[in-house]
Design an enzyme around this catalytic site. Sequence first.
Site, PDB file in Angstrom:
ATOM      1  CG  HIS A   1      -2.081  -0.979   1.041  1.00  0.00           C
ATOM      2  ND1 HIS A   1      -3.409  -0.631   1.205  1.00  0.00           N
ATOM      3  CD2 HIS A   1      -2.088  -2.300   0.712  1.00  0.00           C
ATOM      4  CE1 HIS A   1      -4.175  -1.689   0.983  1.00  0.00           C
ATOM      5  NE2 HIS A   1      -3.397  -2.714   0.690  1.00  0.00           N
ATOM      6  CG  ASP A   2       4.803   3.537   1.794  1.00  0.00           C
ATOM      7  OD1 ASP A   2       4.162   4.612   1.783  1.00  0.00           O
ATOM      8  OD2 ASP A   2       6.037   3.481   1.928  1.00  0.00           O
TER       9      ASP A   2
ATOM     10  CB  SER B   1       3.455   8.660   1.864  1.00  0.00           C
ATOM     11  OG  SER B   1       2.947   7.561   1.122  1.00  0.00           O
TER      12      SER B   1
ATOM     13  CB  SER C   1       0.269 -17.807   0.264  1.00  0.00           C
ATOM     14  OG  SER C   1       0.594 -18.985   0.934  1.00  0.00           O
TER      15      SER C   1
ATOM     16  CG  ASP D   1      -3.615 -20.217   1.681  1.00  0.00           C
ATOM     17  OD1 ASP D   1      -3.678 -20.133   2.921  1.00  0.00           O
ATOM     18  OD2 ASP D   1      -2.527 -20.287   1.074  1.00  0.00           O
TER      19      ASP D   1
ATOM     20  CG  ASP E   1       1.037 -22.885   1.263  1.00  0.00           C
ATOM     21  OD1 ASP E   1       0.380 -21.862   0.955  1.00  0.00           O
ATOM     22  OD2 ASP E   1       0.600 -23.758   2.026  1.00  0.00           O
TER      23      ASP E   1
HETATM   24 CA    CA Z   1      -0.781 -20.458   2.673  1.00  0.00          CA
HETATM   25 CA    CA Z   2       3.834   5.872  -0.352  1.00  0.00          CA
END
Ligand code: CA
Ligand code: CA
Length: 331
Positions: free
Chosen positions: A79-80, A102, A208, A225, A232
């Site tokens: 996300h950054d 940020s 995962s 999962d 994995d």
């Molecule tokens: Ca997994």
């Molecule tokens: Ca950022």
Amino acid sequence: MKSHTLSTLALSLVSLFSLASGSASAPPASPRPSVTCPNGELVESDRCCVWYDVLSDLQDLFDNSCGEDAHDALRLSFHDAIGYSPWLETQGQFGGDGADGSMIKFASTELEYHSNQGLASIVYEEMRIADNRSVSYGDMIQFAAAVSVRNCPGGPRLSFFAGRPNATQAAPDGLVPEPFHDVDTILARVLDAGLMPTELVALLASHSIGVQEHVDPSIENTPFDTTPGVFDTAFYKEVLRPGMHYPGKGPRDGNRTRSGEVPAPDTKPPIFRLQSDYALSRDPRTEEEWKVYSEPSTQLLMTARFAAAMARMALIGQDPVNLVDCSGVVP
Ligand code: CA
Ligand code: CA
């Protein structure tokens, strides 16, 4: 300035990809370990030593395990970094500086974005550690992601470069792909940020070890999962199975018509399926890559490509010339 940064980045990323994918080509010229830290470890630069202290703080936070904080730290790194849009810059707007921290520096702004729900806890924990150790938030976020992956069985050892300057502005809203976005939207967004569709599929190995919290708040911590404690190939395989039911209230509950959830197979433990994962696994542009990772025999290939894609992602918007290689600190 931007174009210089981008071209430098592109060149460096080729080298990084070679490194992370185990190619025989020579790694970029970087000095051999030549500095001894107070703890006796050899590193390439004295700027790396502080990361052993940060590592200790992080392992206290993560409890040395592949738990919720570790999952959130990995999510935060994406996300950054993805907050970077050359396209917005061509429109005369600030497009973000990518992996610049940020998300922490401007937490009060970016945590308000819909896509960043559920990240407040890890943002403020990492802020506390970074402030205490006087490291930049951009470095902190990518290092924490590397540590978090190593805490999960099967997780690869990621590279880590230190020296990102702190963010100067909040990333604009709308740059993080959401589970209810269609494939065209998601691929256009990651391409704008400099990642290939195949790299996005590799980065989704993070699911995962991921869980959903806010898509359906009635079943917080439902994994993507059946093996959320193991890094994995199960995630890729299970997304390919036919969907049968919703593990919680489903997308027709209340106003959640744009939730981004689709039916999941009937499994123990129950799993949660994101619409975006489902669509990417069946789109002509990404399904081939997806299927490659859906067998346990491709574990090593999957982890190598995940590591390569993470190395590229961790440098989005950053000039590698200013960074030092502290990969040796990653456990
Ligand atoms: Ca997994
Ligand atoms: Ca950022």
